[in-house]
Enzyme design. Sequence first.
Site, PDB file in Angstrom:
ATOM      1  N   GLY A  97      34.424  37.762  36.031  1.00 28.01           N
ATOM      2  CA  GLY A  97      35.436  37.083  36.830  1.00 28.01           C
ATOM      3  C   GLY A  97      36.610  36.562  36.047  1.00 28.01           C
ATOM      4  O   GLY A  97      37.344  35.698  36.522  1.00 28.01           O
ATOM      5  N   LEU A  98      36.824  37.113  34.833  1.00 27.17           N
ATOM      6  CA  LEU A  98      37.909  36.647  33.961  1.00 27.17           C
ATOM      7  C   LEU A  98      39.064  37.635  33.881  1.00 27.17           C
ATOM      8  O   LEU A  98      40.061  37.356  33.208  1.00 27.17           O
ATOM      9  CB  LEU A  98      37.366  36.354  32.557  1.00 27.17           C
ATOM     10  CG  LEU A  98      36.314  35.249  32.473  1.00 27.17           C
ATOM     11  CD1 LEU A  98      35.801  35.115  31.040  1.00 27.17           C
ATOM     12  CD2 LEU A  98      36.872  33.915  32.951  1.00 27.17           C
TER      13      LEU A  98
ATOM     14  N   ASP B 184      44.587  42.048  39.909  1.00 29.58           N
ATOM     15  CA  ASP B 184      44.943  41.006  38.946  1.00 29.58           C
ATOM     16  C   ASP B 184      45.983  41.459  37.933  1.00 29.58           C
ATOM     17  O   ASP B 184      46.512  40.633  37.180  1.00 29.58           O
ATOM     18  CB  ASP B 184      43.700  40.548  38.173  1.00 29.58           C
ATOM     19  CG  ASP B 184      42.640  39.940  39.060  1.00 29.58           C
ATOM     20  OD1 ASP B 184      42.963  39.545  40.198  1.00 29.58           O
ATOM     21  OD2 ASP B 184      41.474  39.871  38.617  1.00 29.58           O
TER      22      ASP B 184
ATOM     23  N   ALA C 155      43.756  42.544  32.312  1.00 32.07           N
ATOM     24  CA  ALA C 155      44.637  42.083  31.238  1.00 32.07           C
ATOM     25  C   ALA C 155      44.897  43.207  30.242  1.00 32.07           C
ATOM     26  O   ALA C 155      46.027  43.390  29.772  1.00 32.07           O
ATOM     27  CB  ALA C 155      44.019  40.876  30.539  1.00 32.07           C
TER      28      ALA C 155
ATOM     29  N   GLY D   2      39.347  40.581  32.368  1.00 29.66           N
ATOM     30  CA  GLY D   2      39.600  41.180  31.067  1.00 29.66           C
ATOM     31  C   GLY D   2      40.148  42.594  31.151  1.00 29.66           C
ATOM     32  O   GLY D   2      41.090  42.951  30.437  1.00 29.66           O
ATOM     33  N   GLY D   3      39.575  43.412  32.020  1.00 29.31           N
ATOM     34  CA  GLY D   3      40.061  44.774  32.165  1.00 29.31           C
ATOM     35  C   GLY D   3      41.489  44.813  32.684  1.00 29.31           C
ATOM     36  O   GLY D   3      42.327  45.586  32.188  1.00 29.31           O
TER      37      GLY D   3
ATOM     38  N   LYS E 296      41.939  35.191  32.467  1.00 31.00           N
ATOM     39  CA  LYS E 296      42.371  34.253  33.518  1.00 31.00           C
ATOM     40  C   LYS E 296      41.174  33.572  34.157  1.00 31.00           C
ATOM     41  O   LYS E 296      40.039  34.041  34.124  1.00 31.00           O
ATOM     42  CB  LYS E 296      43.190  34.967  34.585  1.00 31.00           C
ATOM     43  CG  LYS E 296      42.470  36.114  35.308  1.00 31.00           C
ATOM     44  CD  LYS E 296      41.571  35.700  36.467  1.00 31.00           C
ATOM     45  CE  LYS E 296      40.881  36.875  37.116  1.00 31.00           C
ATOM     46  NZ  LYS E 296      39.833  36.484  38.104  1.00 31.00           N
TER      47      LYS E 296
END
Length: 308
Positions: free
Chosen positions: A111-112, A148, A117, A114-115, A21
């Site tokens: 900041g994406l 998230d 998700a 990944g974890g 994200k």
Amino acid sequence: MTMDAASLRSRAGTRLKVGCKLNLYLEITGILSNGYHSLETLFYFLPEPHDFIDIAPGKPGQAMRLFCPQNPELESEQNILIRAYKLFAEHTGRRYDLTVTLHKQIPMGAGLGGGSADGAALLLWLNSRENLLSSAQLLSLAARLGADVSFFMLALKDDGPRAAWGQGIGEKLTPADVSALAGLYLLLIFPGVPISTPWAYAAWDKLPIPQNDFNGFFAAEHLTSAGSGDMKPLAHALRLYNSFEAVVFPEYPALRLIKERLLQNGASAAMMSGSGSTVFGLFKNATAAQKAACEFKRENYKYLLQQL
């Protein structure tokens, strides 16, 4: 990425392709009594970059074993995949014997999400075996795993929203219309510097007067929707802003320079995602985006260019 129904139904062995994200907007609105921070944020799902999660039957009685070939340091009880498995087992009484192999391709500390998700993907897969938990129950578990995770519980479904506004700690979600982004080119720059989210929040807490300076970091005044007839500024629909830039940029000035260079090289807007360190630029035409990508490539930055 979405997890198709076929992969979710597979029992002999499954490979999940898990996207990530961006935060197109992230405002820290306060500090809660439990120490968490309240947010208003706009999540935007990206199919790339992605992780792979391979799931295979395990030995009887082993519960779940986790392997991370490229990142063995992630093979710990604190890994969100193990936490997700234990949380699911606690609430359902089901302890499937599994061997799970995580192949990390989403940069860590970038900041994406990944974890987050990955944790959401495993929760969805576990529940798909017998559908023991309702959507509401799954979202409740997701909120316990991380801020998230709730978004990915929705976005990873085939019919899930590509974008959503998040409130609370990010778990209160409202699907968002981001059709104005269609046709734009997104350039992600990965500086290779992992940034700790707890550190970023603590630094924000220490600001003399924690407040959100929209004028200081807002860079979308001229961003327009590609192909729109009236060229209405996209900034009116998507308030591109990130509270974390106020604390991350002084500590990591190279990230501010990346943002400035993206704007200098034709990006209509540029911003850091989450608590960093990924910085992204939005471009109205492919030529400018490709030229900017080449400049960063020459300096050995990792990057990813894609059309939205």
